[in-house]
Design a protein around this motif. Structure first.
Motif, PDB file in Angstrom:
ATOM      1  N   GLY A  31       0.822  -1.212   0.000  1.00 27.25           N
ATOM      2  CA  GLY A  31       0.000   0.000   0.000  1.00 27.25           C
ATOM      3  C   GLY A  31       0.851   1.255   0.000  1.00 27.25           C
ATOM      4  O   GLY A  31       0.540   2.235  -0.688  1.00 27.25           O
ATOM      5  N   ILE A  32       1.955   1.226   0.758  1.00 27.40           N
ATOM      6  CA  ILE A  32       2.879   2.366   0.778  1.00 27.40           C
ATOM      7  C   ILE A  32       3.519   2.551  -0.603  1.00 27.40           C
ATOM      8  O   ILE A  32       3.691   3.672  -1.086  1.00 27.40           O
ATOM      9  CB  ILE A  32       3.953   2.158   1.862  1.00 27.40           C
ATOM     10  CG1 ILE A  32       3.303   2.179   3.251  1.00 27.40           C
ATOM     11  CG2 ILE A  32       5.038   3.222   1.767  1.00 27.40           C
ATOM     12  CD1 ILE A  32       4.260   1.865   4.380  1.00 27.40           C
ATOM     13  N   ILE A  33       3.852   1.428  -1.257  1.00 29.99           N
ATOM     14  CA  ILE A  33       4.439   1.501  -2.602  1.00 29.99           C
ATOM     15  C   ILE A  33       3.457   2.125  -3.587  1.00 29.99           C
ATOM     16  O   ILE A  33       3.814   3.002  -4.384  1.00 29.99           O
ATOM     17  CB  ILE A  33       4.862   0.092  -3.074  1.00 29.99           C
ATOM     18  CG1 ILE A  33       6.028  -0.414  -2.225  1.00 29.99           C
ATOM     19  CG2 ILE A  33       5.229   0.093  -4.546  1.00 29.99           C
ATOM     20  CD1 ILE A  33       6.417  -1.843  -2.518  1.00 29.99           C
ATOM     21  N   LEU A  34       2.188   1.677  -3.538  1.00 26.25           N
ATOM     22  CA  LEU A  34       1.176   2.217  -4.442  1.00 26.25           C
ATOM     23  C   LEU A  34       0.932   3.696  -4.165  1.00 26.25           C
ATOM     24  O   LEU A  34       0.774   4.500  -5.097  1.00 26.25           O
ATOM     25  CB  LEU A  34      -0.120   1.424  -4.299  1.00 26.25           C
ATOM     26  CG  LEU A  34      -1.239   1.778  -5.282  1.00 26.25           C
ATOM     27  CD1 LEU A  34      -0.788   1.533  -6.719  1.00 26.25           C
ATOM     28  CD2 LEU A  34      -2.495   0.963  -4.983  1.00 26.25           C
ATOM     29  N   PHE A  35       0.892   4.069  -2.901  1.00 24.62           N
ATOM     30  CA  PHE A  35       0.716   5.475  -2.524  1.00 24.62           C
ATOM     31  C   PHE A  35       1.870   6.328  -3.062  1.00 24.62           C
ATOM     32  O   PHE A  35       1.657   7.394  -3.648  1.00 24.62           O
ATOM     33  CB  PHE A  35       0.622   5.592  -1.006  1.00 24.62           C
ATOM     34  CG  PHE A  35       0.643   7.003  -0.490  1.00 24.62           C
ATOM     35  CD1 PHE A  35      -0.505   7.778  -0.514  1.00 24.62           C
ATOM     36  CD2 PHE A  35       1.807   7.550   0.012  1.00 24.62           C
ATOM     37  CE1 PHE A  35      -0.486   9.092  -0.044  1.00 24.62           C
ATOM     38  CE2 PHE A  35       1.836   8.858   0.479  1.00 24.62           C
ATOM     39  CZ  PHE A  35       0.688   9.623   0.450  1.00 24.62           C
ATOM     40  N   SER A  36       3.097   5.835  -2.873  1.00 22.62           N
ATOM     41  CA  SER A  36       4.276   6.579  -3.326  1.00 22.62           C
ATOM     42  C   SER A  36       4.313   6.679  -4.842  1.00 22.62           C
ATOM     43  O   SER A  36       4.661   7.735  -5.404  1.00 22.62           O
ATOM     44  CB  SER A  36       5.556   5.897  -2.808  1.00 22.62           C
ATOM     45  OG  SER A  36       5.540   5.781  -1.405  1.00 22.62           O
ATOM     46  N   LEU A 271      -1.167  -6.166  -9.675  1.00 22.61           N
ATOM     47  CA  LEU A 271      -0.497  -7.159  -8.824  1.00 22.61           C
ATOM     48  C   LEU A 271      -0.944  -7.009  -7.371  1.00 22.61           C
ATOM     49  O   LEU A 271      -1.203  -8.008  -6.687  1.00 22.61           O
ATOM     50  CB  LEU A 271       1.016  -7.011  -8.947  1.00 22.61           C
ATOM     51  CG  LEU A 271       1.634  -7.416 -10.293  1.00 22.61           C
ATOM     52  CD1 LEU A 271       3.129  -7.104 -10.311  1.00 22.61           C
ATOM     53  CD2 LEU A 271       1.401  -8.900 -10.554  1.00 22.61           C
ATOM     54  N   ILE A 272      -1.022  -5.759  -6.917  1.00 26.30           N
ATOM     55  CA  ILE A 272      -1.465  -5.528  -5.531  1.00 26.30           C
ATOM     56  C   ILE A 272      -2.927  -5.931  -5.368  1.00 26.30           C
ATOM     57  O   ILE A 272      -3.319  -6.466  -4.322  1.00 26.30           O
ATOM     58  CB  ILE A 272      -1.244  -4.049  -5.153  1.00 26.30           C
ATOM     59  CG1 ILE A 272       0.253  -3.718  -5.158  1.00 26.30           C
ATOM     60  CG2 ILE A 272      -1.839  -3.737  -3.781  1.00 26.30           C
ATOM     61  CD1 ILE A 272       0.560  -2.261  -4.878  1.00 26.30           C
ATOM     62  N   TRP A 273      -3.741  -5.705  -6.407  1.00 24.84           N
ATOM     63  CA  TRP A 273      -5.148  -6.116  -6.348  1.00 24.84           C
ATOM     64  C   TRP A 273      -5.269  -7.630  -6.199  1.00 24.84           C
ATOM     65  O   TRP A 273      -6.069  -8.116  -5.377  1.00 24.84           O
ATOM     66  CB  TRP A 273      -5.865  -5.652  -7.596  1.00 24.84           C
ATOM     67  CG  TRP A 273      -7.256  -6.203  -7.736  1.00 24.84           C
ATOM     68  CD1 TRP A 273      -8.360  -5.843  -7.011  1.00 24.84           C
ATOM     69  CD2 TRP A 273      -7.687  -7.248  -8.628  1.00 24.84           C
ATOM     70  NE1 TRP A 273      -9.443  -6.579  -7.394  1.00 24.84           N
ATOM     71  CE2 TRP A 273      -9.066  -7.458  -8.383  1.00 24.84           C
ATOM     72  CE3 TRP A 273      -7.044  -8.002  -9.590  1.00 24.84           C
ATOM     73  CZ2 TRP A 273      -9.802  -8.403  -9.081  1.00 24.84           C
ATOM     74  CZ3 TRP A 273      -7.781  -8.950 -10.291  1.00 24.84           C
ATOM     75  CH2 TRP A 273      -9.139  -9.141 -10.044  1.00 24.84           C
ATOM     76  N   LEU A 274      -4.499  -8.386  -6.967  1.00 27.91           N
ATOM     77  CA  LEU A 274      -4.523  -9.847  -6.844  1.00 27.91           C
ATOM     78  C   LEU A 274      -4.053 -10.289  -5.460  1.00 27.91           C
ATOM     79  O   LEU A 274      -4.611 -11.221  -4.862  1.00 27.91           O
ATOM     80  CB  LEU A 274      -3.639 -10.470  -7.925  1.00 27.91           C
ATOM     81  CG  LEU A 274      -4.147 -10.349  -9.367  1.00 27.91           C
ATOM     82  CD1 LEU A 274      -3.097 -10.865 -10.345  1.00 27.91           C
ATOM     83  CD2 LEU A 274      -5.453 -11.110  -9.546  1.00 27.91           C
ATOM     84  N   PHE A 275      -3.041  -9.608  -4.942  1.00 26.10           N
ATOM     85  CA  PHE A 275      -2.534  -9.939  -3.614  1.00 26.10           C
ATOM     86  C   PHE A 275      -3.590  -9.654  -2.545  1.00 26.10           C
ATOM     87  O   PHE A 275      -3.814 -10.464  -1.633  1.00 26.10           O
ATOM     88  CB  PHE A 275      -1.260  -9.126  -3.354  1.00 26.10           C
ATOM     89  CG  PHE A 275      -0.540  -9.496  -2.092  1.00 26.10           C
ATOM     90  CD1 PHE A 275       0.006 -10.752  -1.935  1.00 26.10           C
ATOM     91  CD2 PHE A 275      -0.414  -8.580  -1.066  1.00 26.10           C
ATOM     92  CE1 PHE A 275       0.667 -11.096  -0.768  1.00 26.10           C
ATOM     93  CE2 PHE A 275       0.240  -8.911   0.104  1.00 26.10           C
ATOM     94  CZ  PHE A 275       0.793 -10.170   0.254  1.00 26.10           C
ATOM     95  N   GLU A 276      -4.251  -8.501  -2.663  1.00 28.16           N
ATOM     96  CA  GLU A 276      -5.303  -8.150  -1.697  1.00 28.16           C
ATOM     97  C   GLU A 276      -6.479  -9.120  -1.795  1.00 28.16           C
ATOM     98  O   GLU A 276      -7.086  -9.487  -0.777  1.00 28.16           O
ATOM     99  CB  GLU A 276      -5.792  -6.725  -1.960  1.00 28.16           C
ATOM    100  CG  GLU A 276      -4.795  -5.627  -1.654  1.00 28.16           C
ATOM    101  CD  GLU A 276      -4.678  -5.356  -0.172  1.00 28.16           C
ATOM    102  OE1 GLU A 276      -5.516  -5.876   0.591  1.00 28.16           O
ATOM    103  OE2 GLU A 276      -3.752  -4.640   0.223  1.00 28.16           O
ATOM    104  N   LEU A 277      -6.804  -9.553  -3.009  1.00 27.87           N
ATOM    105  CA  LEU A 277      -7.911 -10.481  -3.197  1.00 27.87           C
ATOM    106  C   LEU A 277      -7.610 -11.832  -2.567  1.00 27.87           C
ATOM    107  O   LEU A 277      -8.497 -12.464  -1.975  1.00 27.87           O
ATOM    108  CB  LEU A 277      -8.193 -10.641  -4.691  1.00 27.87           C
ATOM    109  CG  LEU A 277      -9.582 -11.177  -5.079  1.00 27.87           C
ATOM    110  CD1 LEU A 277     -10.668 -10.233  -4.597  1.00 27.87           C
ATOM    111  CD2 LEU A 277      -9.674 -11.348  -6.592  1.00 27.87           C
ATOM    112  N   SER A 278      -6.365 -12.278  -2.661  1.00 29.05           N
ATOM    113  CA  SER A 278      -5.991 -13.555  -2.028  1.00 29.05           C
ATOM    114  C   SER A 278      -6.065 -13.448  -0.510  1.00 29.05           C
ATOM    115  O   SER A 278      -6.512 -14.387   0.166  1.00 29.05           O
ATOM    116  CB  SER A 278      -4.588 -13.960  -2.475  1.00 29.05           C
ATOM    117  OG  SER A 278      -3.625 -13.015  -2.042  1.00 29.05           O
TER     118      SER A 278
END
Length: 364
Positions: A31-36, A271-278
């Motif tokens: 989340g920090i990576i996506l925010f940055s 990629l983060i969406w798939l990770f969050e979904l898992s």
């Protein structure tokens, strides 16, 4: 019938809770990576906003920034919930909160998916915006004395130097606009006056380009005036002198740069969406497995976990019936307008026709 039913032992439930706790902390970092990343792209767009026409790309970037920030908060809460789910007594604290948490997380991941896909869909709009914006900046390049436009010459020169480009599509775009201000034209020379009068719009047009179009890799001094006139320069051929000026247009350079940025951001978001979904799937299994343990009353017993308690079709049908009944209730309440003399509708309308009625005791 439950959808994707899985049986868990006590040890498997504990391992699942511990693994989800760890994954939630990892997800805080993503989340920090996506925010940055969203913040970085926003700054890059802001640097070149004067080169873009009136098209607002900020909502997409703001969505990515907000999603990244919310991801940190949600996964911090999810990590705490999963950590407490190892103990049945601690799970009772979160029992009523887990389902709303899962629903909110599901809609949150949907927003993340929308933001990631929008990064891929805005390329055509970006191309049109840059084409119009660059055309306007080149048109006002000479207006160094006009308030609000005096900085455009510096912006365009810096752009052509940094991105090693020239013009909008190519260097020939400068041939069709007057990029030299009248302030710096010697009106005492007949050549200058004749060139101004020869143009219908009274523009001073030349086959020349600004100095920032010069290719620094050229082995000879840059030829920026009378570019198409071979006889004006020694040992020069306009058609074969490739190293004299930057051949790539700034529109192409900027589109490639911003497209690469947006595609990288979109890929990271997916990629983060798939990770969050898992993670969300694992939390759902943990919730249902722990609730079944509470029903059985034995913390050491095996329990079933699932994604949906009923089939997808049955779940959709039940939700549709609930919404339909709520609609009937609203229609009846509107029709009565609060009049107590109008009889209330039958309980069958509400789906309560099978509820046994209570009868009053008869006095002896």
């Amino acid at each position: 019938m439950a959808v994707l039913r899985v049986k868990f032992t006590k040890g498997q439930r504990d391992k699942l809770a511990q693994m989800l706790w760890l994954l939630n902390w990892v997800s805080v970092m993503t989340g920090i990576i996506l925010f940055s990343l969203g913040l970085f792209v926003k700054v890059e767009f802001s640097k070149k906003e004067e080169l873009m026409a009136d098209r607002d790309f900020q909502p997409v970037l703001n969505l990515l920034i907000a999603v990244g920030l919310i991801a940190c908060i949600i996964n911090l809460l999810g990590g705490k919930i999963c950590y407490d789910c190892v103990d049945t007594n601690k799970f009772l604290r979160w029992k009523l909160l887990i389902l709303p948490y899962i629903i909110c997380s599901f809609f949150f991941t949907g927003c993340m998916l929308v933001g990631a896909l929008m990064c891929y869909s805005m390329q055509e709009e970006l191309q049109e915006s840059l084409a119009e914006g660059l055309r306007d900046v080149m048109r006002y390049y000479k207006d160094t004395d006009s308030p609000g436009r005096c900085f455009l010459k510096h912006t365009m020169d810096l752009l052509q130097i940094q991105f090693q480009c020239c013009g909008n599509r190519d260097h020939r775009d400068w041939f069709h606009i007057q990029w030299i201000s009248n302030r710096y034209l010697d009106m005492s020379k007949r050549e200058v006056v004749d060139r101004l009068h020869s143009n219908v719009e009274g523009k001073y047009l030349l086959d020349s380009v600004p100095f920032s179009c010069c290719n620094t890799n050229s082995p000879r001094p840059c030829i920026q005036y009378q570019i198409t006139n071979n006889s004006a320069h020694f040992n020069y051929d306009y058609l074969t002198e490739d190293l004299n000026l930057w051949k790539r247009g700034c529109h192409q350079a900027l589109v490639e740069y911003y497209t690469k940025l947006m595609h990288s951001t979109g890929s990271t978001g997916l990629l983060i969406w798939l990770f969050e979904l898992s993670i969300l799937t694992g939390v759902r299994y943990l919730q249902t497995a722990m609730e079944n343990v509470l029903r059985q009353g034995d913390p050491e017993s095996e329990s079933d976990g699932w994604l949906l308690e009923n089939s997808l079709v049955e779940t959709a049908r039940n939700n549709f019936n609930i919404l339909k009944n709520l609609g009937k209730i609203n229609q009846i309440d509107t029709a009565t307008n609060g009049d107590p003399n109008i009889d209330k509708p039958s309980t069958a309308i509400y789906g309560l026709d099978n509820v046994p009625s209570k009868t009053m005791p008869v006095a002896s």
